[in-house]
Write a protein that holds these residues in place. Structure first.
Motif, short mmCIF file in Angstrom:
data_model
loop_
_atom_site.label_atom_id
_atom_site.label_comp_id
_atom_site.label_asym_id
_atom_site.label_seq_id
_atom_site.Cartn_x
_atom_site.Cartn_y
_atom_site.Cartn_z
N TYR A 167 53.28 44.42 36.89
CA TYR A 167 52.10 44.31 37.77
C TYR A 167 51.22 45.53 37.54
O TYR A 167 51.04 46.38 38.41
N SER A 170 45.79 45.48 34.65
CA SER A 170 45.21 44.20 34.23
C SER A 170 45.69 43.05 35.11
O SER A 170 44.92 42.14 35.45
N PHE A 171 46.97 43.08 35.48
CA PHE A 171 47.52 42.04 36.34
C PHE A 171 46.79 42.02 37.67
O PHE A 171 46.40 40.96 38.17
N GLU A 173 43.84 43.28 38.45
CA GLU A 173 42.44 42.90 38.27
C GLU A 173 42.30 41.39 38.18
O GLU A 173 41.42 40.78 38.82
N ARG A 174 43.16 40.75 37.40
CA ARG A 174 43.13 39.29 37.28
C ARG A 174 43.47 38.62 38.61
O ARG A 174 42.86 37.60 38.98
N PHE A 175 44.44 39.18 39.33
CA PHE A 175 44.86 38.63 40.61
C PHE A 175 43.69 38.61 41.59
O PHE A 175 43.43 37.59 42.24
N ASN A 177 40.39 38.88 40.95
CA ASN A 177 39.32 38.00 40.46
C ASN A 177 39.65 36.53 40.73
O ASN A 177 38.77 35.75 41.11
N ARG A 178 40.91 36.17 40.55
CA ARG A 178 41.34 34.79 40.78
C ARG A 178 41.25 34.43 42.27
O ARG A 178 40.78 33.34 42.64
N SER A 181 37.59 34.00 43.19
CA SER A 181 37.08 32.75 42.62
C SER A 181 37.51 31.56 43.45
O SER A 181 36.73 30.63 43.69
#
Length: 208
Positions: A167, A170-171, A173-175, A177-178, A181
């Motif tokens: 975690y 990058s993990f 950040e993606r979490f 953003n998702r 969204s």
């Protein structure tokens, strides 16, 4: 993932109205014992809890979370195993950040005055009624325990800790953003708009 995400009120420090916090701040500035100040005030240091001071261009803020659970609930909210959607709605993108490398930590800070405006003007579709209720509960909690001069601080804390570093930055950040969204499918927040004018001002009601 484990533990809790935290939403904490940071009170603007007023040395006349908050003499205890001011004395603690001055003790910390001069590298004196905070425990001595608490004992002089007749306060058990073990029950007092955690305190930190934040200085920026808006002034000095104090973040105090008592070891007494009832008092702590007036200063901080916890969300187990996740970050509450209504918390994310409080912040603009520029107020959000991810720090750390092997362990990613999500943080966000905002002025209460901005938060009230953003939550009030956010539009939530009827299909997401549960979020509508939670948003209103958050507004009531903030109105009860914070003023327009205060700030709030969101931290994922140890939520994204993993001993093997799965975690990471990058993990996280993606979490985030998702999650945003997904939220935008049923929620309209002006401060998340691509239109710069919409981000700067709330939606105005017109007289009928």
């Amino acid at each position: 993932m484990s533990e809790f995400a935290l939403l904490t009120i940071q009170k603007k420090l007023d040395h006349e109205k908050q003499s205890l916090y001011w004395n603690l701040y001055m003790a910390k500035k001069s590298k004196q014992s905070i425990e001595k100040v608490l004992k002089d005030e007749g306060i058990d240091p073990h029950l007092f809890g955690k305190i930190r001071f934040i200085e920026n261009h808006q002034g000095i803020f104090v973040e105090h979370v008592s070891n007494d659970q009832e008092k702590a609930s007036e200063q901080q909210l916890k969300c187990e195993m996740d970050i509450a959607s209504e918390w994310l709605m409080c912040f603009s993108f520029r107020e959000m950040s991810v720090i750390g490398l092997d362990m990613g930590v999500f943080e966000a800070e905002a002025n209460i005055s901005d938060v009230f405006e953003r939550l009030h003007w956010s539009e939530i579709e009827n299909s997401n009624f549960d979020l509508f209720v939670k948003r209103d509960m958050l507004i009531k909690w903030l109105r009860k325990h914070a003023t327009h001069q205060d700030r709030i601080h969101l931290s994922s804390d140890w939520l994204f800790y993993h001993p093997e570093g799965k975690y990471d930055y990058s993990f996280v950040e993606r979490f985030i953003n998702r999650r945003i969204s997904e939220l935008r499918k049923t929620v309209t927040c002006n401060h998340w708009s691509k239109d710069p004018l919409a981000r700067l001002q709330p939606m105005q009601m017109t007289a009928s």
